[in-house]
Scaffold this motif. Structure first.
Motif, short mmCIF file in Angstrom:
data_model
loop_
_atom_site.label_atom_id
_atom_site.label_comp_id
_atom_site.label_asym_id
_atom_site.label_seq_id
_atom_site.Cartn_x
_atom_site.Cartn_y
_atom_site.Cartn_z
N UNK A 1 31.16 41.16 42.89
CA UNK A 1 32.40 41.21 43.12
C UNK A 1 32.80 42.24 44.02
N UNK A 2 34.22 42.35 44.77
CA UNK A 2 34.42 42.84 45.36
C UNK A 2 34.98 43.84 45.02
N UNK A 3 35.07 44.06 43.67
CA UNK A 3 35.50 45.66 43.13
C UNK A 3 34.65 45.96 42.89
N UNK A 4 33.13 45.91 43.30
CA UNK A 4 31.88 46.09 43.03
C UNK A 4 31.05 46.09 41.60
N UNK A 5 31.91 45.05 41.25
CA UNK A 5 31.38 45.00 39.66
C UNK A 5 30.03 43.76 39.15
N UNK A 6 29.30 44.02 39.20
CA UNK A 6 28.09 42.89 39.24
C UNK A 6 28.59 42.66 37.45
N UNK A 7 28.00 40.63 37.63
CA UNK A 7 28.69 39.97 36.58
C UNK A 7 27.21 38.91 37.10
N UNK A 8 26.75 38.30 35.89
CA UNK A 8 25.21 37.07 36.54
C UNK A 8 26.74 36.18 37.15
N UNK A 9 25.40 34.88 37.98
CA UNK A 9 25.73 33.91 38.67
C UNK A 9 26.19 32.87 37.59
N UNK A 10 27.00 32.68 38.31
CA UNK A 10 27.24 31.18 36.38
C UNK A 10 27.82 30.05 37.37
#
Length: 156
Positions: free
Chosen positions: A53-62
């Protein structure tokens, strides 16, 4: 591969063939210790796709999250649900081909690029959320940009 009957790890492959429309390989094996046969399936293990994400957070692609964003943008337009589904899968495939990590910016720009080709109104609707439009001037600038890059419609 361990034998499910005697737990020995020495076997031989007797037969191999594609399974599940070539998504897997079915193998008949024979245990060299006890002589019994059993079947195994080999499948490609897909690496998880991560969105940065723009914030640098990572999340699984949904893909459902992507699809719902596109559906909101195309609501009431001529684009049918199968085209939305195809678009979401196309963007997912492109992202997976690029790397195990993809930026949310890359995903958003890919959606904008395809919506620009499909439906200008849906493009502006998606852009308003993606680019965070705050006033009417933002919409006006985007429409002017869109008109520069698309051919004018013919009047009948």
């Amino acid at each position: 591969m361990r034998c499910p009957f005697c737990s020995a790890d020495d076997d031989k492959v007797v037969d191999s063939r594609p399974a599940d429309d070539f998504a897997a390989v079915r193998r008949r094996r024979e245990c060299l210790a006890c002589g019994r046969r059993y079947t195994t399936y080999e499948r490609v293990e897909e690496l998880p796709l991560v969105v940065v994400k723009r914030s640098g957070a990572r999340e699984p692609f949904d893909i459902e999250k992507l699809r719902s964003g596109i559906e909101r943008a195309v609501a009431g337009s001529v684009i049918d649900p199968t085209a939305v589904d195809a678009l979401a899968h196309e963007i997912e495939e492109r992202a997976r081909a690029a790397a195990p990590e993809v930026s949310s910016e890359t995903v958003g720009l890919a959606v904008l690029e395809r919506l620009r080709q499909l439906d200008p109104v849906s493009y502006v609707r998606f852009a308003s959320v993606y680019k965070g439009f705050e006033d009417l001037g933002d919409f006006e600038r985007e429409v002017v940009e869109l008109q520069k890059s698309t051919a004018p419609k013919r009047r009948s």
